[in-house]
Scaffold this motif. Structure first.
Motif: not given
Length: 144
Positions: A54-55, A58, A60, A92-97
């Motif tokens: 997820m990090e 993004g 699952t 979803d690369l927008e969820r990377r963190h």
């Protein structure tokens, strides 16, 4: 001697493998698996794997199966890398963190999709070499 564990995953995505392209400015680009260190808050290796997926991209992932373990002595510590294979369910690369994205020295940190065959994997500069050898020896079976 201190032992650190890392959980890493090769991701299957509809006839493709997903890896991470890494590279720092001025250095050679290479590919590796998604993953990283097992943190104290992680319940187990698979929990760490899911958190890292997820990090970093993004993603699952589905159920994970360990296929390779590499032990690397490093001076006063030993790093044990646990490699898993899992289906990529969603990305979803927008969820990377995570800290990687706040560090300007991180360099390239992008997912790469490659065909599930030996020539495509051989062209990646997949690291470490032991992982590349294993994947090249099993990639066709993973596509069945």
């Amino acid at each position: 001697m201190r032992v650190r564990h890392k959980a890493r995953v090769a991701l299957l995505d509809h006839g493709h493998l997903v890896f991470l392209k890494r590279g720092r400015p001025g250095g050679d680009a290479y590919c590796t698996t998604v993953g990283g260190s097992v943190e104290p808050a992680d319940a187990d290796l698979e929990a760490a794997l899911r958190r890292e997926a997820m990090e970093e991209i993004g993603a699952t992932i589905g159920p994970a199966t360990e296929f390779l373990t590499l032990t690397e002595p490093r001076g006063t510590s030993t790093v044990v890398q646990h490699y898993f294979l899992a289906d990529l369910l969603e990305m979803d690369l927008e969820r990377r963190h995570g800290p990687e994205f706040d560090d300007p020295d991180t360099g390239d940190f992008e997912p790469v999709r490659v065909a599930l065959n030996r020539p495509a994997v051989a062209a990646l500069n997949l690291q470490p070499a032991e992982l590349a050898d294993y994947v090249l020896g099993h990639v066709e079976a993973w596509g069945v």
